[in-house]
Design an enzyme around this catalytic site. Structure first.
Site, PDB file in Angstrom:
ATOM      1  N   GLY A  17       0.833  -1.209   0.000  1.00 33.60           N
ATOM      2  CA  GLY A  17       0.000   0.000   0.000  1.00 33.60           C
ATOM      3  C   GLY A  17       0.861   1.249   0.000  1.00 33.60           C
ATOM      4  N   ALA A  28      15.151  11.145  -0.847  1.00 35.34           N
ATOM      5  CA  ALA A  28      16.318  11.133   0.048  1.00 35.34           C
ATOM      6  C   ALA A  28      17.300  10.033  -0.357  1.00 35.34           C
ATOM      7  CB  ALA A  28      15.860  10.928   1.489  1.00 35.34           C
ATOM      8  N   VAL A  29      16.778   8.851  -0.687  1.00 36.53           N
ATOM      9  CA  VAL A  29      17.655   7.753  -1.119  1.00 36.53           C
ATOM     10  C   VAL A  29      18.413   8.197  -2.368  1.00 36.53           C
ATOM     11  CG1 VAL A  29      17.700   5.398  -2.063  1.00 36.53           C
ATOM     12  CG2 VAL A  29      16.190   5.933  -0.126  1.00 36.53           C
ATOM     13  N   ARG A  78       1.375  -5.347  -6.209  1.00 36.84           N
ATOM     14  CA  ARG A  78       1.575  -6.629  -5.523  1.00 36.84           C
ATOM     15  C   ARG A  78       2.010  -7.632  -6.590  1.00 36.84           C
ATOM     16  NH1 ARG A  78      -2.654  -4.344  -2.318  1.00 36.84           N
ATOM     17  NH2 ARG A  78      -1.726  -3.998  -0.285  1.00 36.84           N
ATOM     18  N   GLY A 108       5.757  -2.073   3.929  1.00 37.42           N
ATOM     19  CA  GLY A 108       5.446  -2.663   5.236  1.00 37.42           C
ATOM     20  C   GLY A 108       6.091  -4.023   5.423  1.00 37.42           C
ATOM     21  N   ASP A 109       5.566  -4.778   6.354  1.00 36.91           N
ATOM     22  CA  ASP A 109       6.129  -6.092   6.691  1.00 36.91           C
ATOM     23  C   ASP A 109       6.212  -7.025   5.481  1.00 36.91           C
ATOM     24  OD1 ASP A 109       6.865  -5.970   9.293  1.00 36.91           O
ATOM     25  OD2 ASP A 109       4.967  -6.720  10.098  1.00 36.91           O
ATOM     26  N   THR A 131       4.209   2.610   5.679  1.00 37.63           N
ATOM     27  CA  THR A 131       2.806   2.178   5.778  1.00 37.63           C
ATOM     28  C   THR A 131       2.053   3.163   6.661  1.00 37.63           C
ATOM     29  OG1 THR A 131       1.279   0.524   6.669  1.00 37.63           O
ATOM     30  CG2 THR A 131       3.472   0.547   7.632  1.00 37.63           C
ATOM     31  N   ASP A 133      -0.213   2.242   8.531  1.00 36.80           N
ATOM     32  CA  ASP A 133      -0.810   1.457   9.623  1.00 36.80           C
ATOM     33  C   ASP A 133      -0.021   1.450  10.934  1.00 36.80           C
ATOM     34  OD1 ASP A 133      -2.973   0.776   8.092  1.00 36.80           O
ATOM     35  OD2 ASP A 133      -2.202  -1.173   7.476  1.00 36.80           O
ATOM     36  N   ASP A 135       2.132  -0.553  11.877  1.00 34.76           N
ATOM     37  CA  ASP A 135       2.114  -1.915  12.420  1.00 34.76           C
ATOM     38  C   ASP A 135       3.405  -2.685  12.148  1.00 34.76           C
ATOM     39  OD1 ASP A 135       1.730  -2.100   9.701  1.00 34.76           O
ATOM     40  OD2 ASP A 135       0.174  -3.636   9.809  1.00 34.76           O
ATOM     41  N   ARG A 177      -6.618  -2.836   8.523  1.00 31.87           N
ATOM     42  CA  ARG A 177      -7.266  -4.146   8.384  1.00 31.87           C
ATOM     43  C   ARG A 177      -6.902  -5.036   9.557  1.00 31.87           C
ATOM     44  NH1 ARG A 177      -5.997  -6.332   2.815  1.00 31.87           N
ATOM     45  NH2 ARG A 177      -7.349  -4.667   2.126  1.00 31.87           N
ATOM     46  N   GLN A 258      -7.463   8.442   3.315  1.00 30.77           N
ATOM     47  CA  GLN A 258      -6.437   8.404   4.368  1.00 30.77           C
ATOM     48  C   GLN A 258      -5.061   8.040   3.844  1.00 30.77           C
ATOM     49  OE1 GLN A 258      -8.450   6.251   7.991  1.00 30.77           O
ATOM     50  NE2 GLN A 258      -9.544   5.803   6.107  1.00 30.77           N
TER      51      GLN A 258
HETATM   52  O1  F6P Z   1      -1.587  -1.130   4.771  1.00 29.09           O
HETATM   53  C1  F6P Z   1      -2.259   0.045   4.516  1.00 29.09           C
HETATM   54  C2  F6P Z   1      -3.722  -0.206   4.234  1.00 29.09           C
HETATM   55  O2  F6P Z   1      -4.296   0.997   3.875  1.00 29.09           O
HETATM   56  C3  F6P Z   1      -4.521  -0.876   5.333  1.00 29.09           C
HETATM   57  O3  F6P Z   1      -4.927  -0.019   6.334  1.00 29.09           O
HETATM   58  C4  F6P Z   1      -5.637  -1.448   4.547  1.00 29.09           C
HETATM   59  O4  F6P Z   1      -6.227  -2.489   5.226  1.00 29.09           O
HETATM   60  C5  F6P Z   1      -4.975  -1.889   3.287  1.00 29.09           C
HETATM   61  O5  F6P Z   1      -3.851  -1.066   3.129  1.00 29.09           O
HETATM   62  C6  F6P Z   1      -5.837  -1.811   2.080  1.00 29.09           C
HETATM   63  O6  F6P Z   1      -5.104  -2.196   0.972  1.00 29.09           O
HETATM   64  P1  F6P Z   1      -5.640  -2.292  -0.509  1.00 29.09           P
HETATM   65  O7  F6P Z   1      -4.950  -1.201  -1.245  1.00 29.09           O
HETATM   66  O8  F6P Z   1      -5.254  -3.637  -0.959  1.00 29.09           O
HETATM   67  O9  F6P Z   1      -7.123  -2.103  -0.455  1.00 29.09           O
END
Ligand code: F6P
Length: 326
Positions: A17, A28-29, A78, A108-109, A131, A133, A135, A177, A258
């Site tokens: 995402g 910056a990179v 993806r 992210g992870d 990310t 999130d 997380d 999520r 968001q």
């Molecule tokens: O990881 C960021 C995020 O926005 C999450 O909060 C959300 O669940 C997910 O990505 C949604 O991703 P997609 O772009 O696959 O709908």
């Protein structure tokens, strides 16, 4: 800590995402690599773009006028193919073919897991936490979270105004999520009566209904519920709450707004420092690290060590949210 041969050419990609501040990190990179005398290449569309050799040669001017922009100029995707061993081997051989010694992965992870796989194929990697999130266990800060919560909060404040005028209950669904950090921060910062987090919610709607009834008895005229995307069902929840409490209830799902928008100063600043730091670590011969922020300091960890870490919603902060909503 893994050592790598000397680095001459670095590639950068964004994966998973998007999040506001990714462009500041790419910039910056790129600029720090060029400043350090290295060659730079941008990989478009994440690991899929790497497999498809979707490359752009980057100079210092390639990233001009991007620090203030949301999204990612490199786009993101993806990749099913990169999940396979054959895809990972192909990606590594493409890096070698193009003389790419190291790849900086912003995501992210899931993106860190991709970076780790690439490192196992002999390509040096660096991870930057991108990310909304928050997380990622190896860091207390992720690129984009600050912008996302401020964007959400601005919308929530507006919903709160009209909710208050009409003496309504409002359910506002924010992103997340699997992680409730956006909901927790927005809930506390907006003075929400209830905050529903994927990590904690036990689906006891009666408890929310009772809370609304009790709150009305003690003089509250409107009721704000922040619901995380991972729990979802805000619209049907609103119908049930209205039926059970007699209080008009409306649901608003904030959604992808968001994830977009101009990054805040904090996201631009942290992304800039982290991006530059990734390049400097590579220049020092370090590899397979992820950058984080911990206890007031920018830090770095081995990517596999980082992926083994766990992160939990801070219980005490969640309790405070409940106490402040009386
Ligand atoms: O990881 C960021 C995020 O926005 C999450 O909060 C959300 O669940 C997910 O990505 C949604 O991703 P997609 O772009 O696959 O709908």
């Amino acid at each position: 800590m893994a050592k790598t041969r000397s680095i001459k050419k670095i590639a950068v990609l964004t994966s998973g995402g998007d999040s506001p501040g990714m462009n500041a990190a790419i910039r910056a990179v790129t600029r720090k690599a060029i400043f350090n005398g290295l060659d730079m290449v941008g990989i478009q569309r994440g690991f899929q773009g790497l497999i498809e050799e979707d490359f752009v040669d980057f100079g210092a001017r390639s990233v001009s006028d991007t620090i203030q922009r949301g999204g990612t100029i490199l786009r993101t995707a993806r990749s099913e193919e990169f999940r396979t061993e054959a895809g990972q081997k192909k990606a590594a051989s493409i890096c070698r073919k193009h003389g790419i010694d190291a790849v900086v992965v912003i995501g992210g992870d899931g993106s860190y897991r991709g970076a780790l796989a690439l490192s196992h194929e002999g390509i040096a990697v660096m991870g930057l936490p991108g990310t909304i999130d928050l997380d990622i266990a190896s860091t207390e800060y992720t690129i984009g979270f600050d912008t996302a919560v401020n964007t959400a909060l601005e919308a929530i404040d507006k919903i709160r105004d009209t909710s208050s005028s009409h003496e309504r209950c409002s359910i506002v669904e924010v992103m997340g999520r699997n992680a409730g950090y956006i909901a927790l921060w927005c809930g506390v910062a907006s003075g929400a009566e209830d905050i529903l987090l994927p990590e904690k919610y036990d689906h006891d709607e009666q408890e929310i209904i009772n809370h609304i009834i009790e709150s009305r008895k003690i003089g509250k005229t409107h009721h704000l519920i922040i619901n995380a995307e991972g729990i979802g069902h805000s619209t049907s929840m609103a119908r049930r709450i209205e039926a059970a409490t007699g209080m008009e209830t409306r649901a608003t799902i904030l959604g992808y707004m968001q994830r977009g928008g101009a990054p805040t100063c904090k996201d631009r600043y942290y992304a800039s420092i982290m991006g530059a730091m990734a390049v400097d670590l590579l220049a020092q011969g370090k590899a397979n690290r992820v950058i984080g922020y911990h206890h007031g300091e920018f830090t770095d960890f081995d990517v596999d060590e980082a992926l083994a870490m766990e992160k939990q919603i801070p219980e005490y902060q969640y309790e405070i949210a409940r106490a402040l909503s009386i």
